[in-house]
Scaffold this motif. Structure first.
Motif, short mmCIF file in Angstrom:
data_model
loop_
_atom_site.label_atom_id
_atom_site.label_comp_id
_atom_site.label_asym_id
_atom_site.label_seq_id
_atom_site.Cartn_x
_atom_site.Cartn_y
_atom_site.Cartn_z
N GLU A 686 2.20 -9.64 5.58
CA GLU A 686 2.37 -10.69 4.58
C GLU A 686 1.87 -10.24 3.22
N ALA A 687 0.82 -9.40 3.22
CA ALA A 687 0.25 -8.93 1.96
C ALA A 687 1.20 -7.99 1.23
N ARG A 688 2.04 -7.25 1.97
CA ARG A 688 2.95 -6.29 1.32
C ARG A 688 4.40 -6.77 1.34
N ARG A 689 4.63 -7.97 1.81
CA ARG A 689 5.98 -8.46 2.02
C ARG A 689 6.77 -8.56 0.72
N ALA A 690 6.08 -8.81 -0.36
CA ALA A 690 6.78 -8.96 -1.65
C ALA A 690 7.23 -7.62 -2.21
N GLU A 691 6.76 -6.50 -1.62
CA GLU A 691 7.15 -5.19 -2.12
C GLU A 691 8.64 -4.96 -1.87
N ASN A 692 9.17 -3.95 -2.56
CA ASN A 692 10.59 -3.61 -2.40
C ASN A 692 10.80 -3.00 -1.02
N MET A 693 11.22 -3.83 -0.06
CA MET A 693 11.32 -3.40 1.33
C MET A 693 12.64 -2.66 1.57
N LEU A 694 12.60 -1.60 2.37
CA LEU A 694 13.82 -0.90 2.72
C LEU A 694 14.74 -1.85 3.48
N PRO A 695 16.03 -1.88 3.12
CA PRO A 695 16.93 -2.89 3.69
C PRO A 695 17.00 -2.88 5.21
N PHE A 696 17.02 -1.69 5.83
CA PHE A 696 17.14 -1.66 7.29
C PHE A 696 15.87 -2.14 7.98
#
Length: 883
Positions: A686-696
């Motif tokens: 949850e703490a890093r969820r806002a980061e630019n996550m890899l789509p897959f």
């Protein structure tokens, strides 16, 4: 007058106390006594335990057969002296043996080279034929015999030995006898270095029982790998270890330069060789492996192949690498010893020149990876850089060894790399493969700045790397634009780079949910690679296309593709194949073929270990853990889990791989009711969820987070999270993820008591799942989903199949009557408050009873429901319609 004989040369050596017994070899020697073999040959380098083995063997035979022994030395090259000792040894068994032959040897004629020695041998053979009992004659250290007349006489003797007589020859080299002829006629038995090497168990027995060193299993394994079963090397290492408290550091540094090893190999091996062989050994020590022609290039000689054959015949610590005896290497300790000598015996300029010659030879043979290594060791930086530009694709993609490539680049001056755009592009690819995306993008931009606009070929190769960086960074539109820009610039002959761009274009469309466009790009890559023989591109495209089929929920089509890829091939398979094993293993797991899944994932692990692929090793481990849990294999699960955590803490695993594995590890914790561990992952995510996550990664991690929310009772929040995810998977046509998300939504609704919504969501999931036979998605949801499956079973044949697969019959409704002992009213009240999420203290306060009494009620509830946790109790209660 007959010269006196040294009696001690005829003594059978006494077995050492506390020796390591060799039952497998003793059994072979005993079998030789019962066979047609006339000669038993023990041939191996110094220190392989030939004499010790024979002394142990003789000690196991108190009566029959009888043994005659001669310890030979250099002075026994006189034929008369040799056979005087030979006969004397026979007479230790039976004094009548060889009397006639001995009397002839003592006559003056015996000093004349023309006397009929065959008559002496004939007399000796007749005596042996008349001897009534089995007899074994041992000639130890036969390598010291160089006289041709003696070899001729021994050959005659062996050709005419009576069937109950055996001759044993032990030495450091093969004797010049007609061994091929005897081998073909089954008259020869051979025990060689490969047989004499200590096994891992024998190594452990020696160091910890005989030498009492108290090494750990890992330390024993390390030592065994260093000495390669060489018994003398093991003994010398053990001597060096005695009295030391830093065993681990000693073993890590133990090489052929150890002073005991040095002394032994200098005295027993190197100084016993002719000067030309010593020079040959030292020059070729710069090579990790070698063939005759390569040795000629290094030594300025033309006898490389015949010299290698001489070395092998002499058992000079040389190991053939193929059946044709074309490629060889030195025993690792011997190689280190030679290289240690080289630093003192040869000028560094000469050593660099030998490496330079080796590099040129390898380059001429098209063996570029080896050519790079020797160019770097020759400190020929410009040549190394040129070779790296040619060898990079093979190193990275064919051999799956990006870290070796990074090591090469690290050995080059940074100023050289910064001046060569192709090296920058290669460095970008290597960094990409190892998960260092930001650093890779930096190199790409630097390479583009250096490359002229009219150099379309180089720019196309750089843009290929740029494309995949954009995909992995989630910049899908930019990736597609770059791919379409790069393809026209890349020459048709550069099939590899064109194939990589098509692969990345397919991956970009795949990520954006454009299945048809992705399939088109993958299919083009396959056609291109098949036309040009680019095996890596073809396999990678097939894997990505099959994975796309899985994502689209077309499991049978994907399975057929995986099976085609995994057909046996001639030669070494590409490292990439372990991705296919991992994907097919996961698919078989979904189909509930647990044994097939375990087999595929175990193969993935085997390849991951052999190619040092930390990423694929971790992927295989975490999915195998789920298989072992589903199999109920507790010991197997413990073994897998013990390997996962150390692998996760390595610094060589790509961040995306770590995130995937952590997500599936969290799912494993949930299945094991380790809610606290799952909660910790959820907080970190949850703490890093806002980061630019890899789509897959997004659907995998989001679905895992939803699972944790449901387990924590946060069902409303879970449903809120699921809505946009379900919508996006529908739009993308990613049926695989959609089935899972609908199942989770059904579980969340059921937990809220919203039966109609839960059933509707589950029915939709089952409708999508049935054509491809999804099973484990539903079974791994466990007890909470079973009441829902029961409720829709009357109108869903597939729900009934899933219940049967889970071992639960659907025909009989479950109620409290199914319990052996029903819950009391008070226990039911406690159970309802547990469902509401109250703690023990809160339940005690509401029911106005002691907390200790609540604990008793809960233990009773667990026992009657046959569960071990609150989560399981809630699920079982819903299944039994108690709440």
């Amino acid at each position: 007058m007959r010269s006196p004989l040294l009696a001690t040369k005829l003594y059978v050596p006494t077995p050492r106390p506390n020796l390591v017994s060799r039952p497998r070899l003793l059994h072979q020697l005993d079998a030789d006594l019962r066979s047609n073999h006339r000669l038993i040959l023990l041939s191996a380098s110094a220190g392989f335990g030939k004499t010790t083995l024979l002394s142990e063997w003789i000690a196991t035979h108190a009566d029959q057969p009888r043994f005659a022994w001669v310890s030979l030395d250099e002075r026994d090259n006189d034929r008369d002296r040799f056979f005087n000792y030979f006969i004397a040894a026979l007479q230790t068994v039976d004094s009548s043996l060889g009397q006639t032959a001995a009397s002839v040897l003592q006559a003056p004629l015996s000093s004349d080279a023309t006397y009929p020695f065959e008559a002496i041998l004939t007399s000796l053979i007749n005596d042996l034929a008349a001897h009534p009992a089995p007899l074994v004659i041992v000639l130890d250290d036969y390598h010291l015999i160089t006289a041709r007349l003696i070899h001729t006489a021994i050959a005659f003797l062996i050709n005419h030995l009576p069937p109950h007589i055996r001759l044993v020859i032990a030495g450091r080299s093969d004797p010049p006898l007609p061994l091929p002829k005897w081998r073909a006629s089954d008259r020869l038995s051979e025990i060689r270095a490969a047989d004499l090497r200590f096994t891992p168990d024998e190594t452990a027995d020696f160091v910890n029982r005989v030498m009492a060193l108290g090494l750990t299993a890992d330390q024993v394994s390390l030592l065994e790998s260093r000495v390669e079963g060489w018994i003398a090397g093991l003994q010398l290492a053990a001597v060096s270890l005695q009295g030391r408290t830093d065993a681990a550091s000693f073993l890590a540094a133990f090489t052929g330069s150890n002073r005991y090893i040095l002394d032994y190999l200098v005295d027993e091996v190197l100084h016993r060789q002719p000067e030309d062989i010593q020079h040959f050994l030292l020059r070729t020590a710069v090579l990790d492996r070698f063939t005759g022609a390569l040795c000629d290039a290094i030594t300025d000689r033309t006898d490389g192949q015949s010299t290698l054959e001489r070395l092998e015949q002499a058992n000079l610590f040389i190991v053939p690498l193929d059946q044709q005896r074309t490629w060889y290497r030195y025993h690792s300790i011997f190689a280190e010893f030679l290289r240690s000598r080289l630093t003192h015996a040869a000028p560094q300029n000469d050593v660099a020149d030998w490496h330079r010659r080796a590099s040129r030879w390898y380059e001429q043979q098209g063996l570029l990876i080896e050519a790079v290594s020797h160019a770097l060791q020759a400190h020929d930086i410009e040549q190394a850089a040129t070779l790296i530009e040619s060898a990079a694709h093979d190193a990275m993609f064919i051999y799956g060894d990006a870290r070796t490539l990074i090591g090469w680049l690290d050995a080059l001056p940074d100023v050289l790399i910064q001046a060569r755009p192709r090296l920058l592009a290669i460095q970008a690819w290597a960094l990409l493969i190892t998960g260092q995306h930001a650093a890779a993008e930096e190199r790409v931009h630097a390479a583009l700045r250096l490359t002229p606009l009219d150099d379309a070929e180089t720019r196309g190769e750089i843009e290929a790397a740029h494309t995949i960086i954009s995909v992995l960074s989630g910049e899908i539109d930019h990736a597609i634009e770059l791919a379409h820009t790069a393809l026209p610039q890349i020459p048709a002959r550069d099939v590899f780079v064109r194939g990589m761009v098509l692969l990345n274009l397919g991956l970009a469309h795949d990520t954006r949910g454009e299945g048809a466009a992705a399939e088109q790009a993958y299919t083009q890559a396959i056609a291109l690679s098949e036309a040009s023989g680019q095996a890596f591109i073809r396999l990678m495209a097939m894997i990505q296309l099959a994975d796309l089929k899985v994502l689209q929920g077309q499991l049978p089509a994907a399975a057929a593709m995986y099976r085609a890829m995994l057909q046996p091939v001639t030669g070494q398979p590409l490292p990439l194949i372990n991705m296919a094993y991992a994907s097919y293993g996961r698919l078989l797991y979904e189909w509930n073929d647990l044994d097939g899944a375990a087999q595929c994932l175990s193969k993935c692990l085997e390849l991951g270990r052999s190619w040092a692929s930390a990423d694929m090793l971790l992927v295989g481990l975490i999915h195998l853990a789920h298989v072992r849990l589903s199999q109920g294999d507790e010991a197997g699960l413990r073994d897998v889990l013990a390997e996962i955590e150390p692998a996760l803490n390595q610094n060589v695993v790509a961040p995306s791989t770590l995130n995937v594995v952590r997500a599936y590890q969290t799912r494993l914790w949930l299945r094991q009711d380790q809610l606290e561990m799952a909660r910790r992952w959820a907080l970190e995510y949850e703490a890093r969820r806002a980061e630019n996550m890899l789509p897959f990664l997004r659907p995998i991690e989001e679905a895992t987070w939803v699972r944790v929310l449901i387990a924590q009772g946060q069902t409303a929040r879970a449903i809120t999270m699921l809505e946009p995810l379900i919508h996006s998977m529908e739009e993308a046509g990613q049926i695989d993820h959609l089935i899972e998300l609908l199942m989770l939504k059904a579980s969340a609704y059921a937990a809220q008591g919203l039966a109609s919504q839960a059933e509707a969501s589950l029915m939709r999931a089952l409708t999508l799942a049935e054509p491809s036979n999804y099973v484990r998605t539903f079974l791994d949801a466990g007890a909470p989903l079973r009441p829902l499956l029961h409720s829709i079973a009357p109108r869903s044949n597939y729900a009934r199949q899933l219940l049967a697969a889970s071992g639960v019959e659907s025909s009989t409704p479950l109620t409290q009557s199914a319990l052996i002992e029903p819950l009391s009213d008070r226990e039911l009240a406690v159970l309802r408050l547990i469902v509401d999420g109250l703690s023990n203290a809160e339940i005690a306060a509401q029911l106005v009873i002691a907390t200790s009494t609540i604990k008793t009620h809960i233990n009773n509830i667990y026992g009657k429901l046959n569960v071990r946790s609150r989560t399981q109790a809630i699920a079982r209660a819903r299944e039994l319609r108690l709440i």
